[in-house]
Design a protein around this motif. Structure first.
Motif, PDB file in Angstrom:
ATOM      1  N   UNK A   1       0.846  -1.177   0.000  1.00 35.75           N
ATOM      2  CA  UNK A   1       0.000   0.000   0.000  1.00 35.75           C
ATOM      3  C   UNK A   1       0.893   1.242   0.000  1.00 35.75           C
ATOM      4  N   UNK A   2       0.592   2.156  -0.872  1.00 29.08           N
ATOM      5  CA  UNK A   2       1.426   3.354  -0.950  1.00 29.08           C
ATOM      6  C   UNK A   2       0.990   4.390   0.080  1.00 29.08           C
ATOM      7  N   UNK A   3       1.955   5.155   0.538  1.00 30.37           N
ATOM      8  CA  UNK A   3       1.689   6.202   1.532  1.00 30.37           C
ATOM      9  C   UNK A   3       1.545   7.528   0.782  1.00 30.37           C
ATOM     10  N   UNK A   4       0.309   7.867   0.453  1.00 32.29           N
ATOM     11  CA  UNK A   4       0.026   9.058  -0.350  1.00 32.29           C
ATOM     12  C   UNK A   4       0.508  10.320   0.357  1.00 32.29           C
ATOM     13  N   UNK A   5       0.257  10.410   1.660  1.00 33.68           N
ATOM     14  CA  UNK A   5       0.639  11.607   2.411  1.00 33.68           C
ATOM     15  C   UNK A   5       2.146  11.813   2.367  1.00 33.68           C
ATOM     16  N   UNK A   6       2.916  10.749   2.523  1.00 30.78           N
ATOM     17  CA  UNK A   6       4.379  10.846   2.488  1.00 30.78           C
ATOM     18  C   UNK A   6       4.860  11.260   1.097  1.00 30.78           C
ATOM     19  N   UNK A   7       4.213  10.743   0.053  1.00 25.20           N
ATOM     20  CA  UNK A   7       4.574  11.125  -1.308  1.00 25.20           C
ATOM     21  C   UNK A   7       4.375  12.625  -1.527  1.00 25.20           C
ATOM     22  N   UNK A   8       3.247  13.158  -1.061  1.00 25.46           N
ATOM     23  CA  UNK A   8       2.968  14.587  -1.194  1.00 25.46           C
ATOM     24  C   UNK A   8       3.964  15.387  -0.360  1.00 25.46           C
ATOM     25  N   UNK A   9       4.207  14.944   0.879  1.00 27.17           N
ATOM     26  CA  UNK A   9       5.157  15.618   1.773  1.00 27.17           C
ATOM     27  C   UNK A   9       6.534  15.734   1.125  1.00 27.17           C
ATOM     28  N   UNK A  10       7.008  14.655   0.527  1.00 27.88           N
ATOM     29  CA  UNK A  10       8.344  14.643  -0.086  1.00 27.88           C
ATOM     30  C   UNK A  10       8.477  15.648  -1.227  1.00 27.88           C
ATOM     31  N   UNK A  27      -4.701   3.716  -8.744  1.00 27.06           N
ATOM     32  CA  UNK A  27      -5.432   2.641  -8.081  1.00 27.06           C
ATOM     33  C   UNK A  27      -6.019   3.005  -6.733  1.00 27.06           C
ATOM     34  N   UNK A  28      -6.012   4.283  -6.372  1.00 24.53           N
ATOM     35  CA  UNK A  28      -6.567   4.698  -5.085  1.00 24.53           C
ATOM     36  C   UNK A  28      -8.094   4.719  -5.148  1.00 24.53           C
ATOM     37  N   UNK A  30     -11.633   5.679  -2.421  1.00 24.93           N
ATOM     38  CA  UNK A  30     -11.944   6.388  -1.175  1.00 24.93           C
ATOM     39  C   UNK A  30     -11.719   5.483   0.024  1.00 24.93           C
ATOM     40  N   UNK A  31     -12.042   4.198  -0.122  1.00 28.04           N
ATOM     41  CA  UNK A  31     -11.852   3.259   0.982  1.00 28.04           C
ATOM     42  C   UNK A  31     -10.369   3.088   1.318  1.00 28.04           C
ATOM     43  N   UNK A  32      -9.533   2.942   0.298  1.00 26.80           N
ATOM     44  CA  UNK A  32      -8.095   2.768   0.552  1.00 26.80           C
ATOM     45  C   UNK A  32      -7.449   4.078   1.000  1.00 26.80           C
ATOM     46  N   UNK A  33      -8.050   5.208   0.646  1.00 23.68           N
ATOM     47  CA  UNK A  33      -7.501   6.513   1.000  1.00 23.68           C
ATOM     48  C   UNK A  33      -7.625   6.808   2.490  1.00 23.68           C
ATOM     49  N   UNK A  34      -8.492   6.105   3.194  1.00 23.84           N
ATOM     50  CA  UNK A  34      -8.686   6.368   4.620  1.00 23.84           C
ATOM     51  C   UNK A  34      -7.389   6.173   5.412  1.00 23.84           C
ATOM     52  N   UNK A  35      -6.508   5.297   4.923  1.00 25.82           N
ATOM     53  CA  UNK A  35      -5.219   5.088   5.594  1.00 25.82           C
ATOM     54  C   UNK A  35      -4.306   6.309   5.466  1.00 25.82           C
ATOM     55  N   UNK A  36      -4.563   7.171   4.487  1.00 23.93           N
ATOM     56  CA  UNK A  36      -3.760   8.388   4.325  1.00 23.93           C
ATOM     57  C   UNK A  36      -3.922   9.297   5.532  1.00 23.93           C
ATOM     58  N   UNK A  37      -5.081   9.265   6.148  1.00 31.82           N
ATOM     59  CA  UNK A  37      -5.311  10.078   7.348  1.00 31.82           C
ATOM     60  C   UNK A  37      -4.408   9.589   8.482  1.00 31.82           C
ATOM     61  N   UNK A  38      -4.259   8.290   8.617  1.00 34.91           N
ATOM     62  CA  UNK A  38      -3.357   7.736   9.634  1.00 34.91           C
ATOM     63  C   UNK A  38      -1.919   8.174   9.363  1.00 34.91           C
TER      64      UNK A  38
END
Length: 71
Positions: A1-10, A27-28, A30-38
């Motif tokens: 699973x990719x870490x979207x937040x970390x990708x944006x941060x970088x 491939x994101x 809405x259901x898989x995106x919930x982990x981005x909040x974590x």
């Protein structure tokens, strides 16, 4: 699973703000995106970002997170 937040941060410069959103082409969902909040909460706890706003859709799922890079 990719870490979207970390990708944006970088990709951000210190002081910049950005929206973190799911990218259907990668491939994101809405259901898989919930982990981005974590991921965003972990970066905020480390003092690297500030979570400015969390946007939810009608069903309550998070569909966008506004962050600001601190460090």
């Amino acid at each position: 699973m990719r870490d979207i937040t970390k990708e944006v941060y970088d990709k951000m410069k210190v002081g910049a703000a950005a929206w973190v959103r799911p990218v259907a082409a990668k491939g994101d969902t809405l259901e898989s995106f919930q982990s981005a909040h974590e991921g965003a909460k972990l970066l905020a706890e480390e003092g690297l970002i500030q979570i400015v706003k969390i946007q939810r859709e009608v069903g309550g799922l998070i569909d966008a997170i506004r962050i600001q890079r601190l460090g």
